[in-house]
Design a protein around this motif. Structure first.
Motif, PDB file in Angstrom:
ATOM      1  N   ARG A 411      13.113   3.984   6.061  1.00  0.00           N
ATOM      2  CA  ARG A 411      12.294   4.529   5.135  1.00  0.00           C
ATOM      3  C   ARG A 411      11.418   5.453   5.895  1.00  0.00           C
ATOM      4  O   ARG A 411      11.049   6.773   5.679  1.00  0.00           O
ATOM      5  CB  ARG A 411      11.421   3.383   4.390  1.00  0.00           C
ATOM      6  N   GLU A 415      10.906   9.445   5.161  1.00  0.00           N
ATOM      7  CA  GLU A 415       9.582  10.034   4.979  1.00  0.00           C
ATOM      8  C   GLU A 415       9.442  11.195   5.935  1.00  0.00           C
ATOM      9  O   GLU A 415       8.984  12.269   5.583  1.00  0.00           O
ATOM     10  CB  GLU A 415       8.587   9.204   4.733  1.00  0.00           C
ATOM     11  N   ARG A 418      11.435  14.057   4.918  1.00  0.00           N
ATOM     12  CA  ARG A 418      10.883  14.647   3.741  1.00  0.00           C
ATOM     13  C   ARG A 418       9.988  15.791   4.130  1.00  0.00           C
ATOM     14  O   ARG A 418       9.543  16.836   3.597  1.00  0.00           O
ATOM     15  CB  ARG A 418      10.293  13.392   2.854  1.00  0.00           C
ATOM     16  N   LYS A 430      11.397  13.875  -6.106  1.00  0.00           N
ATOM     17  CA  LYS A 430       9.965  13.636  -6.151  1.00  0.00           C
ATOM     18  C   LYS A 430      10.190  12.066  -5.300  1.00  0.00           C
ATOM     19  O   LYS A 430       9.561  11.774  -4.302  1.00  0.00           O
ATOM     20  CB  LYS A 430       9.177  13.345  -7.196  1.00  0.00           C
ATOM     21  N   ARG A 431      10.622  11.294  -6.184  1.00  0.00           N
ATOM     22  CA  ARG A 431      10.682   9.929  -5.837  1.00  0.00           C
ATOM     23  C   ARG A 431      12.086   9.397  -5.729  1.00  0.00           C
ATOM     24  O   ARG A 431      12.742   9.521  -7.016  1.00  0.00           O
ATOM     25  CB  ARG A 431       9.948   9.186  -6.478  1.00  0.00           C
ATOM     26  N   ASP A 455      13.750  -1.183  -3.330  1.00  0.00           N
ATOM     27  CA  ASP A 455      13.615  -0.777  -4.722  1.00  0.00           C
ATOM     28  C   ASP A 455      14.904  -1.365  -5.446  1.00  0.00           C
ATOM     29  O   ASP A 455      14.950  -1.487  -6.484  1.00  0.00           O
ATOM     30  CB  ASP A 455      13.914   0.965  -4.720  1.00  0.00           C
TER      31      ASP A 455
END
Ligand code: PEP
Ligand code: MG
Length: 585
Positions: A411, A415, A418, A430-431, A455
């Motif tokens: 993760r 990020e 990103r 976005k997500r 998730d």
């Protein structure tokens, strides 16, 4: 009256694309041409180099034109032709050929063959079957250049008679794609190839029955012979008897009938009689499988195995290549969910790189471990995924997670990428849902904790069973222990699903177990939200779901889990499934 002057011959190959076909043989003879092997003078080197460059350029143009000619559905195969074009310009290939011409004073034809042979040998040592199959591509490229050097005709139009069973020693993707486009091919048989050869992939994507690896079929079959082939069992009958034909035709009739049912149920939801809804998704290795997935009613993609992007090459794909592939898949799925798994590369799955051979690659530097060790390779993929995410409904999944730290690191890499892209002003979704494959016993045991941070879950039974039963999935000697209905597997599945439900995250299964209709009731009872499988399996699984009540399925599994041995449970479930669904094929 007997119509059989010739005795029947039966050949066993590998079932590469399911279904049955009966038709007359069309034997395609694309045997390799003899390569002239000549020594040249030093003075002739420049001319020989120039001949090589002209032939390469011509080959490139031919492949480009071939790609242009592929319209509509066959357009998907363009990807394979594009890969061949890239191989033509692979610096390793070009430089090696030029070196042989300049250093060894040999003609271009000979140099091309020698380099092709060397590359093929490198592929021989790769354990992974898929990558080993890429040897054939090297041959196709070499053959095209040599033919062009010799001024021979290439890509002559192949006119296939209607309903022909095409028999060949091996098929180039170009030939296979052109023939499929004609719409006249009833089946394919090749001497070479495995489950993951291009013929197999193209045939599966187009739902044309195929038997590959059929030994010397192309020598044993004569043009016009009557052939019956069973692409599910890998069987080929040459000049079958009336009785055999009748059996094949009956199987064919049943297969067509079930395809009809499939078409009718395509738009219907997979919901049990008491209202339990399961999502049925597709597994893919290549974007070209998408039309077939949609035709069979897949609601999304549950597993895209991106390591297949590494085929045919020595250098890893660029960010742009990753991006184009993901964007193509997301757009083709038109807003449906697409779960893209990050690279499941391992010690033996990285072509063209020198590696210390690991003594036990299945337990070695594989999947997420490999990516976390090779951060830049990982980031290239993550950046491409993030950029592609604006084009559809993307979910990202990490393979072979064994603990929380790996998920956190994965993760945080995402990020990091990103923010990198943000700084560069590039748009990203976005997500994005980030999930994990649950396929190690350790992940299964801490599923409650992992569920707090992932998730979604997707259970990879192929690996989960291998690791929990301690059986190498490649080793035939222990294959008998590979039992999805072993009590330990059922308990593990229940506990993973329980952990996901407790936390409220969706839980899918994308291992082979998900698509085998024998297990459908069991998986409904256990409570999987999604099952992901190959296209052809979706309709049958859907039929079973729609005729089942979940409460009955739960009772059945409770009874099964009171038994002790895997054999007892297997017998019990098999008997129940046969009793309830004998008419489902
Ligand atoms: C699995 O392990 O079940 C799975 C789906 O992953 P793969 O077969 O690609 O290892
Ligand atoms: Mg796996």
């Amino acid at each position: 009256m007997s119509i059989h002057a010739t005795p029947t011959l039966s050949l066993q190959g590998i079932g590469a694309s399911p279904g049955v076909a009966v038709g007359h043989a069309f034997v395609l003879d694309r045997r390799r041409i003899r390569t002239p092997k000549l020594r040249i003078d030093e003075a002739a080197v420049a001319e020989e180099l120039s001949r090589f460059r002209v032939a390469t350029g011509l080959s490139d143009r031919q492949l480009g034109e071939l790609k242009e000619r592929l319209t509509g559905e066959a357009q998907d195969h363009a990807i394979i032709l594009e890969a061949h074009r890239m191989m033509l310009h692979d610096p390793m290939f070009v430089e090696e050929v030029e070196k042989l011409i300049t250093r060894d004073f040999i003609n271009a034809e000979w140099a091309v063959r020698r380099v092709a042979r060397r590359i093929r040998h490198m592929f021989d040592n790769i354990q992974d079957e898929y990558f080993r199959e890429r040897r054939a591509d090297v041959e196709f490229i070499a053959d095209r250049i040599v033919r062009n050097l010799m001024g021979q005709e290439v890509d002559e139009e192949i006119v296939v008679p209607p309903d022909a069973v095409v028999v060949a020693h091996d098929l180039s993707p170009a030939d296979a794609a052109m023939m499929v486009k004609s719409g006249r091919v009833a089946g394919f048989v090749t001497d070479l190839g495995g489950q993951t050869s291009h013929t197999a992939i193209i045939a599966r994507a187009r739902e044309i029955p195929a038997v590959v690896g059929a030994g010397r079929a192309s020598e044993q079959v004569s043009p016009g012979d009557l052939l019956a082939l069973d692409g599910t069992r890998g069987l080929l009958l040459i000049n079958p008897t009336e009785e055999q034909l009748a059996l094949f035709r009956e199987t064919m009739r049943r297969h067509l009938a079930s395809e009809q049912v499939a078409l009718k149920t395509r738009e219907l939801p997979a919901v049990t009689t008491d209202g339990w809804r399961v999502t049925l998704n597709g597994n893919i290795e290549f974007p070209e499988e998408i039309p077939s997935l949609l035709a069979h009613g897949a609601e999304g993609i549950g597993l895209y195995r991106t390591e297949f992007l590494f085929l045919d090459r020595h250098e890893p794909p660029t960010e742009e290549e990753h991006y184009r592939a993901y964007r193509m898949v997301l757009e083709a799925m038109g807003g449906r969910p697409v779960t893209i798994r990050t690279l499941d590369l391992g010690a033996d799955k990285v072509p063209g790189r020198r590696h210390e051979r690991e003594p036990n690659p299945a337990m070695g530097l594989r999947a997420i471990r490999y990516c976390l060790k090779h951060r830049e390779l990982f980031r290239v993929q993550l950046r491409a995924l993030l950029r592609a995410s604006v084009h559809g409904n993307l979910k990202v999944m990490f393979p072979l997670i064994s603990g929380i730290s790996e998920l956190r690191e994965g993760r945080s890499e995402l990020e990091f990428c990103r923010s990198e892209l943000g700084r560069a002003g590039l748009p990203v979704g976005k997500r994005i849902a980030v999930g994990i494959m649950v396929e190690t016993p350790s992940a299964a045991l801490i599923a409650d904790r992992l569920a707090q941070e992932a998730d979604f879950f997707s259970i990879g039974t192929n690996d989960l069973i291998q690791y929990s039963m301690a059986i190498d999935r490649q080793n035939r000697d222990v294959a008998y222990l590979y039992k999805p209905l072993h009590l330990s597997v059922l308990r593990t599945l229940k506990s993973i699903v329980g952990a996901a439900k407790e936390t409220g995250i969706p839980v899918a299964m994308c291992g082979e177990m998900a698509g085998d209709p024998l297990f459908t009731l069991v998986l409904i009872a256990i409570g999987l939200d999604e099952l992901s499988m190959t296209a052809g399996q979706i309709p049958v699984v859907k039929q079973i779901v729609r005729r089942t009540s979940r409460s009955e399925a739960i009772e059945l599994v409770e009874a099964a889990m009171r038994l002790s041995t895997a054999e007892e449970i297997d017998r019990f479930i098999r008997a129940e499934m046969e009793r309830r669904f004998a008419d489902v094929s």
